[in-house]
Design a protein around this motif. Structure first.
Motif, PDB file in Angstrom:
ATOM      1  N   LYS A 115       4.174  19.799   3.558  1.00  0.00           N
ATOM      2  CA  LYS A 115       4.160  18.406   4.014  1.00  0.00           C
ATOM      3  C   LYS A 115       2.953  18.120   4.897  1.00  0.00           C
ATOM      4  O   LYS A 115       2.220  17.163   4.682  1.00  0.00           O
TER       5      LYS A 115
ATOM      6  N   GLU B 359       7.961   6.048   4.669  1.00  0.00           N
ATOM      7  CA  GLU B 359       7.343   6.584   5.893  1.00  0.00           C
ATOM      8  C   GLU B 359       6.275   7.608   5.551  1.00  0.00           C
ATOM      9  O   GLU B 359       5.216   7.642   6.161  1.00  0.00           O
ATOM     10  N   LYS B 360       6.597   8.453   4.601  1.00  0.00           N
ATOM     11  CA  LYS B 360       5.671   9.539   4.262  1.00  0.00           C
ATOM     12  C   LYS B 360       4.474   9.027   3.478  1.00  0.00           C
ATOM     13  O   LYS B 360       3.356   9.503   3.679  1.00  0.00           O
ATOM     14  N   PHE B 361       4.702   8.082   2.584  1.00  0.00           N
ATOM     15  CA  PHE B 361       3.637   7.715   1.649  1.00  0.00           C
ATOM     16  C   PHE B 361       3.006   6.358   1.929  1.00  0.00           C
ATOM     17  O   PHE B 361       2.011   6.008   1.294  1.00  0.00           O
ATOM     18  N   GLY B 362       3.572   5.603   2.874  1.00  0.00           N
ATOM     19  CA  GLY B 362       2.984   4.305   3.179  1.00  0.00           C
ATOM     20  C   GLY B 362       2.914   3.431   1.944  1.00  0.00           C
ATOM     21  O   GLY B 362       3.657   3.623   0.978  1.00  0.00           O
ATOM     22  N   GLY B 363       2.013   2.441   1.998  1.00  0.00           N
ATOM     23  CA  GLY B 363       1.802   1.658   0.797  1.00  0.00           C
ATOM     24  C   GLY B 363       2.518   0.336   0.831  1.00  0.00           C
ATOM     25  O   GLY B 363       3.723   0.270   1.027  1.00  0.00           O
ATOM     26  N   ASP B 368       0.326   1.543  -4.963  1.00  0.00           N
ATOM     27  CA  ASP B 368      -0.227   2.375  -3.881  1.00  0.00           C
ATOM     28  C   ASP B 368       0.726   3.528  -3.549  1.00  0.00           C
ATOM     29  O   ASP B 368       0.298   4.658  -3.317  1.00  0.00           O
TER      30      ASP B 368
ATOM     31  N   LEU C 358      -1.283   3.887  10.159  1.00  0.00           N
ATOM     32  CA  LEU C 358      -0.343   4.896   9.660  1.00  0.00           C
ATOM     33  C   LEU C 358       0.828   4.243   8.937  1.00  0.00           C
ATOM     34  O   LEU C 358       1.321   4.757   7.940  1.00  0.00           O
ATOM     35  N   GLU C 359       1.284   3.101   9.427  1.00  0.00           N
ATOM     36  CA  GLU C 359       2.338   2.381   8.700  1.00  0.00           C
ATOM     37  C   GLU C 359       1.870   2.013   7.299  1.00  0.00           C
ATOM     38  O   GLU C 359       2.619   2.117   6.338  1.00  0.00           O
ATOM     39  N   LYS C 360       0.641   1.561   7.215  1.00  0.00           N
ATOM     40  CA  LYS C 360       0.133   1.089   5.927  1.00  0.00           C
ATOM     41  C   LYS C 360      -0.175   2.244   4.986  1.00  0.00           C
ATOM     42  O   LYS C 360       0.061   2.166   3.785  1.00  0.00           O
ATOM     43  N   PHE C 361      -0.718   3.341   5.541  1.00  0.00           N
ATOM     44  CA  PHE C 361      -1.247   4.388   4.666  1.00  0.00           C
ATOM     45  C   PHE C 361      -0.398   5.654   4.639  1.00  0.00           C
ATOM     46  O   PHE C 361      -0.644   6.539   3.830  1.00  0.00           O
ATOM     47  N   GLY C 362       0.626   5.735   5.496  1.00  0.00           N
ATOM     48  CA  GLY C 362       1.486   6.917   5.492  1.00  0.00           C
ATOM     49  C   GLY C 362       0.680   8.173   5.722  1.00  0.00           C
ATOM     50  O   GLY C 362      -0.418   8.129   6.289  1.00  0.00           O
ATOM     51  N   GLY C 363       1.233   9.290   5.289  1.00  0.00           N
ATOM     52  CA  GLY C 363       0.461  10.512   5.355  1.00  0.00           C
ATOM     53  C   GLY C 363       0.814  11.367   6.539  1.00  0.00           C
ATOM     54  O   GLY C 363       0.783  10.921   7.676  1.00  0.00           O
ATOM     55  N   ASP C 364       1.122  12.624   6.278  1.00  0.00           N
ATOM     56  CA  ASP C 364       1.481  13.566   7.336  1.00  0.00           C
ATOM     57  C   ASP C 364       0.317  14.486   7.667  1.00  0.00           C
ATOM     58  O   ASP C 364       0.372  15.218   8.642  1.00  0.00           O
ATOM     59  N   ARG C 379      -9.634  -0.139  -4.218  1.00  0.00           N
ATOM     60  CA  ARG C 379      -8.828  -1.147  -4.918  1.00  0.00           C
ATOM     61  C   ARG C 379      -9.197  -2.567  -4.531  1.00  0.00           C
ATOM     62  O   ARG C 379      -9.137  -3.475  -5.361  1.00  0.00           O
TER      63      ARG C 379
END
Lengths: 381, 381, 381, 381
Positions: A115, B359-363, B368, C358-364, C379
């Motif tokens: 993760k 939460e993990k992948f946003g978008g 997206d 981070l809200e928009k793009f997520g990612g850990d 895009r």
């Protein structure tokens, strides 16, 4: 936005840290009581070597003045004595040691490494370790201090080790509570404790581990804490979430919740009233919770703890770096930690109760809260 | 602040209403699929008369245009047909009928009335009623639509009615799933269903009720959804909280969580890897969750439902107005609602999974999100 | 539940403490950059004696290993050197000194003491003090580290001291930024700085204080951070709330927000597009925010700081203990702290931007976030 | 988790919907008062054609019974009469009409379309429209009902149209309030209103638009609402965030917050006390807020509204589909909406105040809240 907290800290890092925000002012914190709970978490038959190294104590850094809360956020640290031996390996400022890549089944190692894009599962397990519950217990001790001023007491009892389970229907009496505290298996039945020790010894002998269950109790709660109006206001939902948020807890039960073999006529608690006691019940199958709210009877919730997955004869796994088959790396661990988990369980239950009480009664000064609780108690007699 | 919702509505009020906020744009909502889930919630052997009156359907009021989400909050209503018969009794604009004061044990009636200072428990039970789960199911259907575009499917199976329990270790196959959907006991074993019907009939005959348990499954989840880093980020904690937030659910179990009689060597799932499948396990005792995160195996969680406390031969209680002993007032009810609860369980699990994935992948656009999931899947092979 | 923090700490207590939760793993933290921001907060013409005692530095206690984030919560402390002189007066373990009862107008003293039921306003002012912004700045430095890896830079400029205000329409160039950092009034115009020093000197001479305003800028933000769909998702709302959450900030302006004397034809920014730059504007009256979202132009927000209410010739007040008229007690203070507040302003803006990204793009993992930002940028060209 | 809400709804969709959760039980809602606030939002000199079509009224769907709250979530809808004309264009079930691609500067059109991956800015503007403030106002009316039972009244006054601004230092007297309500410019000075009408007429004549500012006031607040202990508990921060969350509000000012030309000796409010009034001030430059808390004086906050960006002679822009230069599409709009915005401002201020009071005083029944407020008022005399 009533009571909230954040915790941080790695198992072998410099310290475990917590900030608790939302406590009313004027609450007297008994530092010795906080440390006593920390020591209770370190006890128990079947613990490993780490507990011999650490003698946990909380250092308060903010939010109190001369032992009294001021309404400001409370910061505390539990320093890791063992960090001295790890400071070149696990520190905000240093990274070292052989990478931990033989990820252990049953732990966060694999999922956490993938993760977070980490190539050393040490970065995961240092945080996933149950060592972090030291500050959870310190936070719980603060919550208990508040609860105590409002007449609410929280305690616990181990009710299963391995296959041997009991189902007592009432919180321990004061004498039973003393026996529980004196017992290395956190139970008021020495014969049972002896059986459990034998089970633990047997697992230890073969390099294994063993789980169990514990009950957490709370007495003195007024009727109507929690709510039926929205799922996330239900006290049962919050307690279940909080208990399942503790490492290795894999099932939670409110009252006799798993006993669905019993029909409706044997599952509920008839309601009575008399002027002296107010509303009361002669059974407590509901564990003190009806419709998401306290019903005036003692709270009783059970949490099930899985056997610790770190075992001397390791499980088959895969190396994170090579994806090749290997065996899980052994990391010092306990054979059984159910008595310790019970103390953690008390802490998270105490926290949820304190939060729900503050939501219901408001108040920025302990006296305001106490007065509101009393006015309510008078209203609902 | 990823995915959030609020629901409102009384059992006999004009409508149940929900607002869901945080769905990405471009998600196609199959209205028929939403209504199909609503109908699934209404089925099941042992239901009472209300389900004959209502044929639930969701009316969308906002957040979609031509069947596609726009990123805006989604509002929906499920109108109560029965409201026509209750409009002078239970309505924002009217209040009538005899006050409901013979509060029922096992329900929110007493605690809710005291807490909120109400002299008519009708004000409590109208909201505490499981009828509100109609919109819970509609919200779950939205979550399932999102999950489905990301390759995740959620389903359920009843695993206990009264004392007769099973413990299947895998999600149903497509054929089994068809059988489950065709069954009035939501199970793929007709012999077992017949046994269960007999148990329900026996309770019905004596005016009682009966509980049970169900499993919820999710397949297709990537490894690493949820987190080990803080208690309230743990997916197991959230699932436990969500399931215990459903009326009458009193215990929750992750994988084989209650089976603590099994020692450590039989409790965990060895890790394997091959290039085609990535990481995999040959057992799934953990129910797809390790360290608060998905581990790549199917999710399996069990919820235990208590027998419905409303019974024809009522329990002893107290009159709210007089404090005098009386018997609980009877309000139309089911004898068994476990199959319906399983559908509600799917909904709340789907919601938590959708939230954790976002939460993990946003978008903000479904494409997206899908692209981020794919990039991650490639990274962790 | 993306990025969140709690802070704790008293002005003269042992330490200021912060926990930051939600940062992706793999972020390199430049400890020197964090401490540089702490020192920037301590500078400025018109500061009082405290800044001579403290040389702030952040000690990280958790969440990093060898300078890299791991996804775990980050804990840090800024130790108060001055605590040594106060340890018997202001400490979790001790309380001493004369009670502070001559509550100061313009401060939290009176309202805080009444609210929390305290008889010593010291308990209030220790927490209300702007000294707590030391950890705010440390948190901001973490947010800036993340922003920087995503191509976003945050800086600030003082734009008013007392009545003398400027309204530059663009963020500082690199050369101007160097001049700002070199200036003790945090401005790239030495003639103006000289005027401002004279204003400060004049107020100092009569024992008074002086306020002002600063702009915070952010460059490199993609279009579409924030949202129009719900009030609490609007980036303008969050920025306004965050800036007004800083001590002594009493007004906030997005772009040219207060300039409502200008008609519609002079208030908005025409939209252009070319393949090389994507969408762009030739004016930036909106300060980079339209409809609650970034519009691709530099962010520009202004915060107004009131004159510090502690003054040598004190205001009339009332004694908390006796309710008798008296004069406000003098507590060491600054004459002007606008340059320091600008650094705090950068911090809270950086935090909100990091959170919204981070809200928009997520990612850990930082690489996941960066990849998502790049995919999105492609895009929307 | 005290008071919370979600709203949904498109400008030309079937309805605007809101759910409000957390109101205590036993609150009497005056439906006519709610609708009166809805009508107040529709008035004002300079409004466009839409306000002639709609005569807004709130339909309550849940959470009340016979006009009294029950503690359950409250759902309400404001139906769009104009939807009938748009039902094939903008509906959850239908999508039609020419795509809106000539995105308008100053609106959410461009950023929203890019962010959410939409090729028709209609999907953005339908939600971004200030029409959604109809339900904001209805929520505010509920908050006002609660405030009123606790002795708190909220009102507003327009203080600027275009360049002509006033700075009254006190809330309107009852007579002035009547004059404000009778005025189509929401001000108690007919000469000034005439000037403002001329400014609006001039802008209308050239196809433009004009902004302004309004003050919101609240009287009757006890000292100590809000807090100094953490940034997100500060009432000033919350009010600033809430006001900037309203469409077209681009700056917010607490008391005399922008007047930083005034030195410290003229910026603060000396404290007095007498047994009859408790603590009081003879000036109110702070706008009733010190240290993030109410100080017992009337609350006074100012919000600045930009000129509406939709103008008859449109601004230059780019076509979303082709990226070619074009002119912004005209969508029916107002020339000036500051009086309406003032009513929305009252609503969001009322909501934040109600929330902060419930946090401070708790209470699930209005009588509990009222009693707690009274006990506190007695404690702090």
């Amino acid at each position: 936005m009533t009571l909230r907290y954040l915790t941080a800290g790695e198992s072998h890092g410099p310290a475990l840290v917590a900030i608790a925000e939302g406590f009313p002012a004027g609450l007297a914190v008994d530092f010795e009581a906080v440390d006593r709970d920390l020591r209770r978490r370190q006890k128990g038959y079947g613990r490993g070597g780490r507990m011999k190294i650490e003698t946990d104590a909380a250092q308060f850094l903010a939010g109190l003045r001369g032992g009294l809360t001021t309404g400001a956020p409370i910061a505390l640290a539990v320093w890791n004595k063992d960090h001295e031996n790890w400071k070149d390996l696990v520190s905000p400022y240093a990274r070292g040691g052989k990478k931990f890549t033989q990820v252990r089944p049953g732990h966060a190692d694999l999922a956490g490494a993938l993760k977070y894009g980490l190539d050393d599962a040490r970065d995961v397990l240092e945080r996933a370790s149950a060592r972090s519950t030291a500050v959870t217990v310190a936070l719980g001790a603060l919550a208990k201090a508040l609860l105590s001023t409002l007449g609410v007491e929280v305690c616990s009892r181990v009710v299963a080790i391995g296959p041997r389970e009991i189902r007592p229907d009432a919180p321990p009496t004061p004498a039973q509570r003393d026996a529980i505290e004196a017992s290395d298996l956190h139970v008021d039945d020495e014969a049972l404790a002896a059986e459990w020790r034998a089970l633990i010894d047997a697992e230890k002998a073969r390099g294994g581990s063993i789980g169990g269950a514990f009950d957490v109790y709370a007495t003195g709660l007024p009727i109507g804490v929690g709510s039926h109006v929205h799922p996330d206001r239900r006290l049962d939902a919050r307690l279940a979430g909080a208990l399942c948020g503790v490492q290795a807890i894999r099932a939670v039960e409110i009252g006799d919740g798993t006993q669905v073999g019993r029909p409706g006529y044997e599952f509920h608690d008839a309601i009575h009233h008399d002027p002296a006691r107010g509303f009361w019940r002669d059974t407590n199958r509901a564990g003190g919770l009806e419709g998401g709210m306290t019903d005036g009877m003692p709270l009783r919730v059970r949490a099930y703890m899985k056997p610790i997955p770190t075992m001397l004869h390791p499980l088959a796994t895969v190396d994170l770096a090579t994806r090749a088959a290997t065996q899980a790396r052994y990391e010092r661990s306990d054979v059984c930690a159910v008595p310790a988990a019970a103390v953690v369980g008390e802490a998270v239950v105490a926290w949820e109760l304190a939060n729900a009480l503050l939501e219901k009664f408001g108040g920025d000064a302990v006296e305001d809260v106490r007065r509101a609780v009393e006015a309510y108690a008078a209203r609902i007699r």
